[in-house]
Design an enzyme around this catalytic site. Structure first.
Site, PDB file in Angstrom:
ATOM      1  N   SER A  98       0.861  -1.184   0.000  1.00 32.21           N
ATOM      2  CA  SER A  98       0.000   0.000   0.000  1.00 32.21           C
ATOM      3  C   SER A  98       0.893   1.229   0.000  1.00 32.21           C
ATOM      4  O   SER A  98       2.115   1.141   0.097  1.00 32.21           O
ATOM      5  CB  SER A  98      -0.906   0.006   1.235  1.00 32.21           C
ATOM      6  OG  SER A  98      -0.133   0.229   2.402  1.00 32.21           O
ATOM      7  N   LYS A  99       0.283   2.387  -0.092  1.00 32.00           N
ATOM      8  CA  LYS A  99       1.031   3.644  -0.063  1.00 32.00           C
ATOM      9  C   LYS A  99       1.853   3.770   1.218  1.00 32.00           C
ATOM     10  O   LYS A  99       2.910   4.391   1.233  1.00 32.00           O
ATOM     11  CB  LYS A  99       0.067   4.833  -0.154  1.00 32.00           C
ATOM     12  CG  LYS A  99      -0.550   5.017  -1.536  1.00 32.00           C
ATOM     13  CD  LYS A  99       0.397   5.780  -2.448  1.00 32.00           C
ATOM     14  CE  LYS A  99      -0.286   6.140  -3.752  1.00 32.00           C
ATOM     15  NZ  LYS A  99       0.610   6.881  -4.645  1.00 32.00           N
TER      16      LYS A  99
END
Length: 477
Positions: free
Chosen positions: A249-250
Site C-alpha cells: 500500500s502507499k
C-alpha cells in the site's frame, strides 16, 4: 494459435508498480511466443478517469521499454459495441432489468448480516412480468441490468499459474450487474462485462492479471459462454507484498512508476526487478538481465503462486549494478535532469566534458541517480561549509601552514594535472616536514568541507578547472 495479450489499466490514477508488473509479465509472454502485446485503456469510469493519468500510464510503459503492438484502445469510444451486447443478452433472456432500490438492497444486506450470511443479491427481480416492470417505471424507479447466474453451476478452468480452479455460481453474490442506471434502455456497461466484450472482439488468447481478479474470472467465464465465444486461457499472478507479508500500500512507500523514476531508479533496473517479482529464471543464480533476455526464458511454470515480497534493498542493489555499467555519456544524460531540478548551474566552465569527468568520479558510488545530487553539491557551489570533523582537522597543528604551502606551490604550476597535483603534495610534505596524511586531509577539508568524499586528486582537478580550488584554500587559512 497467435498469442494475443493485453494490459488494461484504468486511468483513475498514475501507473502503479502492481499494474506495471502485470504489464511486464504480459509483454514477456507475448515476446516469448512471438505474439502481440495490446494496450487498452479501461476508462468506463467517466467520473474518475483523467487524461493526465492516461498520459502517465503510456509514458511509464514507454519508459520501462514495454512497447505495445496495438492500441491504445479506449473503452469510452466503444460504448455502442457494449450496448449492442447488453441488448443481445436481454433479448436472449440471459439478462434482465432490476429495479431494486438502494434502500431495499441495504435492508437486504442488513438482514443477511443479522443472520451471519454473506451479502448477496436475492435475484428478486429476475422474473418480473411486463406489468410489474411497468409499475416500477411508473414509480420513477431507475434500473440496472443483471446477468443471470445459476447458483448450482460449477465453473472450472485450468489456471496457468494455479492449476485447476473450481467455483460455484452460489459463490458469486447473486445475479451480476453488468450495466448501471442510465437514461437509455441498456444502461452504462460495467467493468466485468465490457472486459469480456473487449477480449472477445480483440481475440485475446491469454488473460494475464493479478490474483485479486480470480472471482471476476469465474463471472466472466459465464459471459464468454453466454456469447458462445472462444475462452481465453487465464493466468493469475501473485500479488506484490511488503516484507511483513501484507499487500503493498502507499504506507509502504511504494508509489507510481513516475515516482520511482523521480526517486532515482533507472528504467532497466526497475523493470529487471519487477521481472523477478514472482518469476524466477531457469538459472537461479542469474539476477541481471534485459527484458529481451528474460522473454526468451519466460514461462508460467516458473511463476510462483505465493505473493512476491517487495525488497527495497534488492531493488537498490540491482539499480546500482545498472548505474555502474552505464557508459559515462549516457549516465551524464540521465543525471543532468536531477541536477537541473536541484537548481545547479552549468556555467563557469561546467561544460559537457567537465560534467562527464564528474560523472566518472561519482558513478561507482551511486546506488540511485538521485545520490549524485548530494554527492556533487560541492562542485556546483562557490563555497562549502566545514563539517565538525573537517573543522577539527583544520585546527590541528601544521594544517594552516600546509594549506599556505599548497597555495604557493600551486601558483608555480601553469596547469594542474594529476601528475602535477601528486608532485605538489610531495613537495609540501617535504617542505613542511609533515606526514602525507596531514597534507591530504587538510587539502580535502579545504576543498570539500569534509574528511570523507570522492577521490581527492580527481576532485581537486575538477575544482581547479572551474577556478574554485584556490579560493577555497585561501578561505580556510
Amino acid at each position: 494459435m497467435t498469442v494475443r495479450v493485453r494490459i488494461a489499466p484504468s486511468p483513475t490514477g498514475n501507473l502503479h508498480i502492481g499494474t506495471a508488473r502485470t504489464a511486464v509479465f504480459n509483454w514477456l509472454f507475448a515476446r516469448h511466443h512471438g505474439g502481440k502485446f495490446i494496450l487498452r485503456i479501461e476508462d468506463t469510469d467517466l467520473e474518475r478517469s483523467r487524461p493526465e493519468y492516461t498520459e502517465n500510464i503510456m509514458t511509464g510503459l514507454r519508459w520501462l521499454g514495454l512497447k505495445w503492438d496495438e492500441g491504445p484502445f479506449f473503452q469510452s469510444q466503444r460504448l455502442d459495441l457494449y450496448q449492442k451486447a447488453v441488448k443481445q443478452l436481454l433479448d436472449q433472456g440471459l439478462a434482465y432489468r432490476c429495479y431494486t432500490t438502494s434502500e431495499e438492497l441495504e435492508a437486504l444486506r442488513e438482514a443477511q448480516k443479522a443472520k451471519g450470511e454473506a451479502p448477496r443479491y436475492d435475484n428478486r427481480h429476475r422474473n418480473l412480468t411486463p406489468e410489474q416492470e411497468a409499475e416500477f417505471q411508473a414509480q420513477g424507479r431507475s434500473f440496472v441490468i443483471r446477468f443471470k447466474i445459476d447458483d448450482d453451476r460449477e465453473i472450472v478452468w485450468n489456471d496457468l499459474v494455479r492449476g485447476r480452479m473450481v467455483w460455484r455460481g452460489s459463490d458469486l453474490g447473486g445475479d451480476m450487474v453488468i450495466a448501471r442506471a442510465s437514461e437509455d434502455n441498456t444502461g452504462q456497461p460495467l467493468y466485468n462485462f465490457v472486459v469480456v466484450i473487449d477480449d472477445i472482439d480483440m481475440q485475446i488468447s491469454h488473460v494475464i492479471r493479478g490474483e485479486d481478479h480470480i472471482a471476476n474470472t469465474a463471472k466472466q467465464i459465464l459471459l464468454y459462454e453466454a456469447f458462445g465465444a472462444k475462452m481465453p486461457e487465464f493466468a493469475h499472478t501473485p500479488l506484490i507484498l511488503n516484507m511483513e507479508g501484507r499487500k503493498l500500500s502507499k504506507r509502504d512507500g511504494v508509489t507510481s512508476i513516475s515516482d520511482f523514476k523521480q526517486m532515482g531508479f533507472t528504467s532497466e533496473g526497475l523493470v529487471n526487478y519487477m521481472t523477478l517479482l514472482g518469476w524466477s529464471p531457469p538459472d537461479s543464480t542469474q539476477e541481471i538481465f534485459t527484458l529481451e533476455a528474460a522473454a526468451k526464458e519466460f514461462s508460467f511454470e516458473r511463476v510462483n503462486k505465493a505473493g512476491a515480497k517487495f525488497d527495497w534493498a534488492k531493488l537498490d542493489w540491482l539499480n546500482s549494478q545498472y548505474i555502474h555499467n552505464t557508459p559515462v555519456d549516457k549516465l551524464t544524460n540521465l543525471l543532468i535532469p536531477y541536477w537541473e531540478e536541484a537548481g545547479y548551474s552549468f556555467t563557469g566552465g561546467r561544460d559537457r566534458a567537465w560534467l562527464e569527468q564528474l560523472v566518472s568520479l561519482l558513478s561507482a558510488s551511486l546506488t540511485r541517480l538521485t545520490d549524485a545530487v548530494d554527492m556533487s553539491k560541492l562542485f556546483f557551489t562557490e563555497t562549502v561549509e566545514l563539517s565538525e570533523e573537517g573543522n577539527k582537522q583544520l585546527q590541528q597543528e601544521g594544517s594552516k601552514a600546509v594549506l599556505e604551502s599548497i597555495i604557493s606551490t600551486l601558483e608555480t604550476q601553469p596547469q594542474l594535472t594529476e601528475t602535477a597535483a601528486q608532485d605538489i603534495i610531495k613537495q609540501v610534505v617535504k617542505s613542511q616536514n609533515v606526514k602525507k596524511g596531514l597534507v591530504m586531509r587538510s587539502l580535502r577539508v579545504a576543498l570539500t568541507g569534509d574528511v570523507h568524499g570522492p577521490d581527492l586528486i580527481q576532485s581537486w582537478l575538477l575544482l581547479n578547472q572551474i577556478g574554485l580550488d584556490k579560493p577555497r584554500l585561501r578561505a580556510n587559512l
